[in-house]
Scaffold this motif. Sequence first.
Motif, PDB file in Angstrom:
ATOM      1  N   ALA A 224       0.838  -1.199   0.000  1.00 48.97           N
ATOM      2  CA  ALA A 224       0.000   0.000   0.000  1.00 48.97           C
ATOM      3  C   ALA A 224       0.878   1.256   0.000  1.00 48.97           C
ATOM      4  O   ALA A 224       0.611   2.219  -0.734  1.00 48.97           O
ATOM      5  N   ALA A 225       1.940   1.233   0.813  1.00 48.75           N
ATOM      6  CA  ALA A 225       2.850   2.381   0.853  1.00 48.75           C
ATOM      7  C   ALA A 225       3.514   2.597  -0.503  1.00 48.75           C
ATOM      8  O   ALA A 225       3.645   3.739  -0.975  1.00 48.75           O
ATOM      9  N   SER A 226       3.917   1.500  -1.142  1.00 49.10           N
ATOM     10  CA  SER A 226       4.580   1.616  -2.450  1.00 49.10           C
ATOM     11  C   SER A 226       3.635   2.117  -3.529  1.00 49.10           C
ATOM     12  O   SER A 226       4.068   2.731  -4.506  1.00 49.10           O
ATOM     13  N   LEU A 227       2.349   1.865  -3.355  1.00 45.08           N
ATOM     14  CA  LEU A 227       1.334   2.308  -4.325  1.00 45.08           C
ATOM     15  C   LEU A 227       0.775   3.683  -3.996  1.00 45.08           C
ATOM     16  O   LEU A 227      -0.085   4.197  -4.722  1.00 45.08           O
ATOM     17  N   GLY A 228       1.227   4.260  -2.873  1.00 46.54           N
ATOM     18  CA  GLY A 228       0.720   5.564  -2.480  1.00 46.54           C
ATOM     19  C   GLY A 228      -0.680   5.525  -1.903  1.00 46.54           C
ATOM     20  O   GLY A 228      -1.383   6.542  -1.898  1.00 46.54           O
ATOM     21  N   LEU A 229      -1.090   4.361  -1.379  1.00 49.03           N
ATOM     22  CA  LEU A 229      -2.420   4.227  -0.789  1.00 49.03           C
ATOM     23  C   LEU A 229      -2.340   4.500   0.708  1.00 49.03           C
ATOM     24  O   LEU A 229      -1.534   3.881   1.405  1.00 49.03           O
ATOM     25  N   PRO A 230      -3.154   5.405   1.223  1.00 45.66           N
ATOM     26  CA  PRO A 230      -3.165   5.632   2.672  1.00 45.66           C
ATOM     27  C   PRO A 230      -3.566   4.343   3.397  1.00 45.66           C
ATOM     28  O   PRO A 230      -4.586   3.739   3.072  1.00 45.66           O
ATOM     29  N   ALA A 231      -2.756   3.918   4.351  1.00 46.09           N
ATOM     30  CA  ALA A 231      -3.022   2.662   5.069  1.00 46.09           C
ATOM     31  C   ALA A 231      -2.534   2.805   6.498  1.00 46.09           C
ATOM     32  O   ALA A 231      -1.472   3.388   6.747  1.00 46.09           O
ATOM     33  N   ARG A 232      -3.303   2.264   7.437  1.00 51.45           N
ATOM     34  CA  ARG A 232      -2.901   2.328   8.841  1.00 51.45           C
ATOM     35  C   ARG A 232      -3.666   1.297   9.652  1.00 51.45           C
ATOM     36  O   ARG A 232      -4.683   0.750   9.193  1.00 51.45           O
ATOM     37  N   GLU A 233      -3.172   1.034  10.861  1.00 50.90           N
ATOM     38  CA  GLU A 233      -3.895   0.220  11.818  1.00 50.90           C
ATOM     39  C   GLU A 233      -4.959   1.081  12.488  1.00 50.90           C
ATOM     40  O   GLU A 233      -4.723   2.251  12.798  1.00 50.90           O
ATOM     41  N   ALA A 234      -6.139   0.482  12.730  1.00 52.41           N
ATOM     42  CA  ALA A 234      -7.218   1.209  13.383  1.00 52.41           C
ATOM     43  C   ALA A 234      -8.172   0.223  14.032  1.00 52.41           C
ATOM     44  O   ALA A 234      -8.443  -0.849  13.465  1.00 52.41           O
ATOM     45  N   SER A 235      -8.678   0.575  15.206  1.00 51.96           N
ATOM     46  CA  SER A 235      -9.698  -0.249  15.843  1.00 51.96           C
ATOM     47  C   SER A 235     -10.972  -0.194  15.011  1.00 51.96           C
ATOM     48  O   SER A 235     -11.395   0.882  14.578  1.00 51.96           O
ATOM     49  N   LEU A 236     -11.562  -1.365  14.784  1.00 49.55           N
ATOM     50  CA  LEU A 236     -12.744  -1.467  13.923  1.00 49.55           C
ATOM     51  C   LEU A 236     -13.864  -2.187  14.655  1.00 49.55           C
ATOM     52  O   LEU A 236     -13.646  -3.244  15.260  1.00 49.55           O
ATOM     53  N   ALA A 237     -15.047  -1.634  14.598  1.00 51.41           N
ATOM     54  CA  ALA A 237     -16.248  -2.313  15.071  1.00 51.41           C
ATOM     55  C   ALA A 237     -16.945  -2.953  13.874  1.00 51.41           C
ATOM     56  O   ALA A 237     -16.621  -2.640  12.718  1.00 51.41           O
ATOM     57  N   PRO A 238     -17.902  -3.855  14.099  1.00 55.07           N
ATOM     58  CA  PRO A 238     -18.634  -4.411  12.962  1.00 55.07           C
ATOM     59  C   PRO A 238     -19.222  -3.345  12.042  1.00 55.07           C
ATOM     60  O   PRO A 238     -19.292  -3.540  10.826  1.00 55.07           O
TER      61      PRO A 238
END
Length: 298
Positions: A224-238
């Motif tokens: 994702a970083a190499s493609l320039g896509l914003p990506a990160r860890e995040a807490s997710l609910a359903p």
Amino acid sequence: MPEQNIARCWFNGRLVNPAEPQISVYDHGLLYGDGVFEGIRFYHRRAFRLQAHLERLQHSARAIALAMPYATDALAAAVDEVIAASPLDDGYLRLVVTRGAGSLGIDPRSCAQGNAFIVADRIGFTSAAQRQAGLSVIVAAIRRLPTDGLDPRVKSLNYLNHVLARMEATRAGADEALLLNAQGRITEGSGDNVFVVRRGELLTPPGIDGALEGITRGVVLELAASLGLPAREASLAPYELYTADECFLTGTAAELLPVREIDGRALDICPGPVTQAIESAFSALIARECGEPAETAA
């Protein structure tokens, strides 16, 4: 049952027939799930991200105070030996280290020597039709073990809550189940990590919520970083999954699997453009690191 004509096995230092090794009924890996493992893919007869897998194996063993019976270099050589002996060009390796045989009772001090084995075979995580159509996923009632009970970064031999979650998915007519933690946050699937795309951003649950720090998960974040896509860890609910633009699962066995519906709620598109871009980049990475098939490499 394994396919005996293609399965290959390394057991405590030598290649053997998969039916030959004998684990003692007193092995604490069998009795109590006391051991660690790694699943490793090989493509074009080369293991993918082997050092990352072996490093994680060492960390898992250290976290449970398990003395490794073989050094990392010896295990790397054993992996190469198993792949070379296998008739498969592409396949799956299961590397297992148990605490070893000891007295009955959970105290491991009586286990003098661990056992190690590597099996090379195919793994049928999903069918080609499921991959093409996308997976139907449910949020399971069974919960992920809490991080203050067992750190999710330890790949131990006890996968019982994941097994129960997968059984729950099967009973519901779904392809896979996602597990929540005690706080109701998404952790991971029964055998894979989960990613969602929301408003152009790629999100995946953090380890602190109960997600395994998957090797393929890490590769996807790199891509994702190499493609320039914003990506990160995040807490997710359903809710974040139900309202996602895209969703896909990742894992060594799973590779990359698009999701078409979650708890009966259909996503607008499957696979979406981000999923397709990551999948294409993933295939290109495998070709770079493991080589092309023999017929196209010439």
